[in-house]
Design an enzyme around this catalytic site. Structure first.
Site, short mmCIF file in Angstrom:
data_model
loop_
_atom_site.label_atom_id
_atom_site.label_comp_id
_atom_site.label_asym_id
_atom_site.label_seq_id
_atom_site.Cartn_x
_atom_site.Cartn_y
_atom_site.Cartn_z
CG HIS A 75 20.83 38.71 57.61
ND1 HIS A 75 21.02 39.04 58.53
CD2 HIS A 75 20.91 37.82 57.27
CE1 HIS A 75 21.87 37.69 58.75
NE2 HIS A 75 21.46 36.46 58.27
CE1 TYR A 203 29.64 41.52 56.17
CE2 TYR A 203 32.03 41.00 54.87
CZ TYR A 203 30.65 40.80 54.47
OH TYR A 203 29.91 40.24 53.93
N PRO A 295 36.23 36.72 48.98
CG PRO A 295 36.56 35.05 50.66
CD PRO A 295 37.16 36.13 49.28
CE LYS A 299 28.08 42.66 46.08
NZ LYS A 299 27.35 42.26 46.06
CE1 TYR A 387 25.81 42.99 53.07
CE2 TYR A 387 28.54 42.36 51.98
CZ TYR A 387 26.96 42.14 52.82
OH TYR A 387 27.23 40.93 53.78
P1 FAS Z 1 32.43 26.03 41.10
O1 FAS Z 1 34.03 26.34 41.66
O2 FAS Z 1 31.23 26.10 42.25
O3 FAS Z 1 31.74 24.87 40.31
C1 FAS Z 1 32.40 24.73 38.85
C2 FAS Z 1 32.45 22.75 38.73
O4 FAS Z 1 33.56 22.72 37.52
C3 FAS Z 1 33.53 22.24 39.78
O5 FAS Z 1 32.34 21.61 40.74
C4 FAS Z 1 34.33 21.73 39.78
O6 FAS Z 1 34.82 20.73 40.27
C5 FAS Z 1 34.21 21.17 38.28
N1 FAS Z 1 35.06 21.51 37.14
C6 FAS Z 1 36.20 22.21 36.94
N2 FAS Z 1 37.24 21.63 36.28
C7 FAS Z 1 36.84 20.33 35.37
C8 FAS Z 1 37.01 19.81 34.36
N3 FAS Z 1 37.48 20.16 33.78
N4 FAS Z 1 35.58 19.40 33.70
C9 FAS Z 1 34.41 19.05 34.63
N5 FAS Z 1 34.11 19.64 35.55
C10 FAS Z 1 35.28 20.60 36.09
N6 FAS Z 1 31.61 33.34 47.22
C11 FAS Z 1 30.87 33.76 48.02
O7 FAS Z 1 30.25 34.54 47.59
N7 FAS Z 1 31.05 33.77 49.70
C12 FAS Z 1 31.89 33.19 50.10
O8 FAS Z 1 32.30 33.00 51.45
C13 FAS Z 1 32.57 31.81 48.93
N8 FAS Z 1 33.79 31.27 49.89
C14 FAS Z 1 34.54 30.42 48.69
C15 FAS Z 1 35.46 29.49 49.44
C16 FAS Z 1 36.63 29.33 49.08
C17 FAS Z 1 37.25 27.79 49.32
C18 FAS Z 1 35.93 28.92 47.09
C19 FAS Z 1 36.71 28.31 46.50
C20 FAS Z 1 35.02 30.01 46.47
C21 FAS Z 1 34.59 30.99 47.53
N9 FAS Z 1 33.48 31.51 46.95
C22 FAS Z 1 32.82 32.24 47.94
C23 FAS Z 1 33.16 31.43 45.79
C24 FAS Z 1 32.12 30.79 44.96
O9 FAS Z 1 31.02 30.35 46.23
C25 FAS Z 1 32.04 30.50 43.68
O10 FAS Z 1 31.49 31.85 43.21
C26 FAS Z 1 31.08 29.81 42.88
O11 FAS Z 1 31.41 28.06 43.19
C27 FAS Z 1 30.56 29.60 41.85
O12 FAS Z 1 30.18 28.71 41.36
P2 FAS Z 1 30.48 28.25 40.25
O13 FAS Z 1 30.85 28.93 39.03
O14 FAS Z 1 29.84 27.21 39.93
O15 FAS Z 1 32.43 27.28 40.30
C1 PHB Z 2 29.49 33.54 54.40
O1 PHB Z 2 28.68 32.77 55.03
O2 PHB Z 2 30.53 32.36 53.74
C2 PHB Z 2 30.29 34.45 53.80
C3 PHB Z 2 28.98 36.09 54.15
C4 PHB Z 2 29.35 36.68 53.60
C5 PHB Z 2 30.97 36.91 52.91
C6 PHB Z 2 31.03 36.03 53.08
C7 PHB Z 2 31.08 34.80 53.65
O3 PHB Z 2 31.13 38.36 53.05
#
Ligand code: FAS
Ligand code: PHB
Length: 394
Positions: A75, A203, A295, A299, A387
Site C-alpha cells: 500500500h 480509516y 491498533p 504499530k 505512519y
Molecule cells: P504476543 O502476545 O503475540 O506473543 C506472546 C506469546 O507468549 C504468546 O504466544 C503467549 O501464549 C506466550 N506466553 C504468554 N505468557 C507466557 C508464559 N508465562 N510462558 C510462556 N509463554 C507465554 N497489532 C497491530 O499492529 N495491529 C492490530 O490490528 C492488532 N490487533 C490486535 C488484537 C488483539 C486482540 C491483540 C491482543 C493484539 C493486537 N495487536 C495488533 C498487537 C499484536 O499484534 C502484538 O503487537 C503482537 O502480537 C506482539 O507480539 P509479541 O510481543 O510476540 O506478543
Molecule cells: C488490520 O488489518 O488488522 C489492521 C490494519 C490497520 C490497523 C489495525 C489493524 O491500524
C-alpha cells in the site's frame, strides 16, 4: 529436574520470540523458545495486519520475505474517510518513498514456525509455569513444566517475549519497573470474512463511531468498528455488523463493500501501556511484554519487530566480540521508538474515534485537526513518516 543449556532462553513463541530465535540462529547463536500454548492455538489468534516499511525490510533481510512478497498487498499509504469532508490519503509513497504491506500476523507466525522448523530450532510448546530465575546474576536460568516433568534451562540471557500477560515483566521488581497506562472508553469489534476486500486500507471517522477496512489477501477481508466496552460478540450478528459498518463509511465506499459470512469475530479493548526499563540484569523485554499500543496506528506488531532488531543486534555483538554496548543501550534505544509509536497511536485514536460525553469544543478541535491535515503538506508529511514507521536507527 532435567537440565539443559542454551545461550538465550526465550519466553514466548509469538512474533517477537520466534523472530528473535530466527535472527539469532542466522548468527550462529543458540536459543530455546518456551511457549505456553499449543502451536495451533498461537496460529488461531487473529491479530495484526499491516507492516511498516522497516518491518518489511527486516523480514526480507533475514530471509522471510518470499511469501510476504508473493501474498502480501503493498500500500502506498492509507485513506481517511471523514464524514462530510473530502477523502484524505496518508500518502507514505509521496512523502517518504516507502510502502506499507498488508500481510497478516498469522502468516508471519506461520513463516517463522516454518523457518525455525527447517533450521531444527527448539520451540517447546505447552510449556507450563515458565519462570525466569537469577536474572541479575551472570548465571540466569529458566524453569518450566511439561507433561508432569520439571525442567531447567541454564542460559546466558533471558528474552521476555511473552506478551502483555506474560511472566517476564512481572518478574521485574516494582521498585525497578515504572509503568505508564491509558485505557480508552471503547473497543474494536473485528471480523474476518472470505470476501474480496475494499481495495484501500481505509480509516473512517463518523458521528456513529470509528470503522476500518483492511485485508489479508484478495479473498480475505478484515473490518473493524468501534464498539462499547461492554459490547458482546453475541450482540453483533453478521447482518448487524455489515449494516453498522456501511453506515459509518461514505456512500461511494459502502457501495463497494462485499459482505459475507464472518469466519472470525472478536472484540479487543484499546489501551496504551509502556513499561520502563526494558531490561533487568540479563532479562530483556521485547514486544507486548513491554508495551501495548491501540491498533489505530498499526504499530503493535511493528514495535515488536523493532525491539527484536535492537535486542538481536546487542546479543550478536556480545557473542561475536564480547562487547555489550548495544545490550547496554537496548532499553533506551527501543523505548525511544516505543514512545514515538505510542504517541502516534494515541494521536490517531484520539482523532478518529467518538468519545462518550465529549464536549462540542472537543469535537471542534478534532474537526479542525483533520482540516489542518487536509490543508498542510507539512502536516501530511509528518503523519506519513510516522505512519510508515520511523527508521530503526537513531
Ligand atoms: P504476543 O502476545 O503475540 O506473543 C506472546 C506469546 O507468549 C504468546 O504466544 C503467549 O501464549 C506466550 N506466553 C504468554 N505468557 C507466557 C508464559 N508465562 N510462558 C510462556 N509463554 C507465554 N497489532 C497491530 O499492529 N495491529 C492490530 O490490528 C492488532 N490487533 C490486535 C488484537 C488483539 C486482540 C491483540 C491482543 C493484539 C493486537 N495487536 C495488533 C498487537 C499484536 O499484534 C502484538 O503487537 C503482537 O502480537 C506482539 O507480539 P509479541 O510481543 O510476540 O506478543
Ligand atoms: C488490520 O488489518 O488488522 C489492521 C490494519 C490497520 C490497523 C489495525 C489493524 O491500524
Amino acid at each position: 529436574m532435567a537440565t539443559t543449556r542454551t545461550q538465550v532462553a526465550i519466553i514466548g513463541g509469538g512474533p517477537a520470540g520466534l523472530l528473535l530465535s530466527h535472527i539469532l540462529h542466522r548468527a550462529g547463536i543458540e536459543s530455546i523458545v518456551l511457549e505456553r500454548q499449543s502451536r495451533s492455538y498461537v496460529l488461531e489468534r487473529i491479530r495484526a495486519g499491516v507492516l511498516e516499511a522497516g518491518t518489511i525490510a527486516l523480514l526480507r533481510a533475514v530471509g522471510l520475505g518470499d511469501r510476504m512478497d508473493r501474498e502480501g498487498h503493498p500500500h502506498d499509504g492509507a485513506a481517511i474517510a471523514w464524514e462530510g469532508r473530502p477523502r484524505f490519503f496518508i500518502d507514505t509513497m509521496k512523502y517518504t518513498g516507502k510502502q506499507m504491506m498488508a500481510y497478516g500476523q498469522t502468516a508471519i507466525t506461520e513463516d517463522l514456525y516454518a523457518a525455525r522448523d527447517a533450521a531444527g530450532g527448539t520451540i517447546i510448546d505447552q510449556a507450563a509455569n515458565v519462570q525466569p530465575h537469577d536474572v541479575i546474576s551472570d548465571r540466569p536460568f529458566v524453569t518450566y513444566e511439561k507433561e508432569g516433568l520439571s525442567h531447567r534451562i541454564d542460559c546466558d540471557y533471558v528474552a521476555g517475549c511473552d506478551g502483555f500477560h506474560g511472566v517476564s515483566r512481572a518478574s521485574i521488581p516494582a521498585t525497578v519497573l515504572k509503568t505508564y497506562e491509558k485505557s480508552y472508553p471503547f473497543g474494536w469489534l473485528g471480523i474476518m470474512s472470505p470476501t474480496p476486500p475494499y481495495p484501500d486500507l481505509c480509516y473512517c471517522y463518523s458521528s456513529r463511531g470509528f470503522a476500518l477496512a483492511s485485508m489479508r489477501n484478495p479473498m480475505l477481508s478484515r473490518y473493524y468498528i468501534q464498539c462499547d466496552l461492554d459490547a458482546e460478540v453475541e450482540d453483533w450478528p453478521d447482518e448487524r455488523f455489515w449494516e453498522e459498518f456501511k453506515s459509518r463509511c461514505p456512500e461511494d465506499m459502502a457501495e463497494k463493500i462485499v459482505t459475507g459470512p464472518s469466519i472470525e469475530k472478536s472484540i479487543a479493548p484499546l489501551r496504551s501501556f509502556v513499561a520502563e526499563p526494558m531490561r533487568y540484569g540479563r532479562l530483556f523485554l521485547a514486544g507486548d511484554a513491554a508495551h501495548i499500543v491501540p491498533p489505530t496506528g498499526a504499530k503493535g506488531l511493528n514495535l515488536a519487530v523493532s525491539d527484536v532488531f535492537y535486542l538481536s543486534r546487542g546479543l550478536i555483538e556480545f557473542y561475536r566480540n564480547g562487547k555489550t554496548l548495544y545490550l547496554d543501550c537496548y532499553s533506551d534505544m527501543a523505548l525511544r521508538r516505543v514512545w514515538a509509536s505510542a504517541r502516534i497511536s494515541w494521536w490517531l485514536t484520539m482523532l478518529l474515534h467518538r468519545f462518550p460525553n465529549e464536549t462540542p469544543f472537543e469535537q471542534q478541535m478534532r474537526f479542525n485537526q483533520f482540516d489542518y491535515l487536509q490543508a498542510s503538506a507539512h502536516a501530511q508529511a509528518s503523519l506519513a513518516e510516522q505512519y510508515v514507521g520511523l527508521p530503526f536507527e537513531a
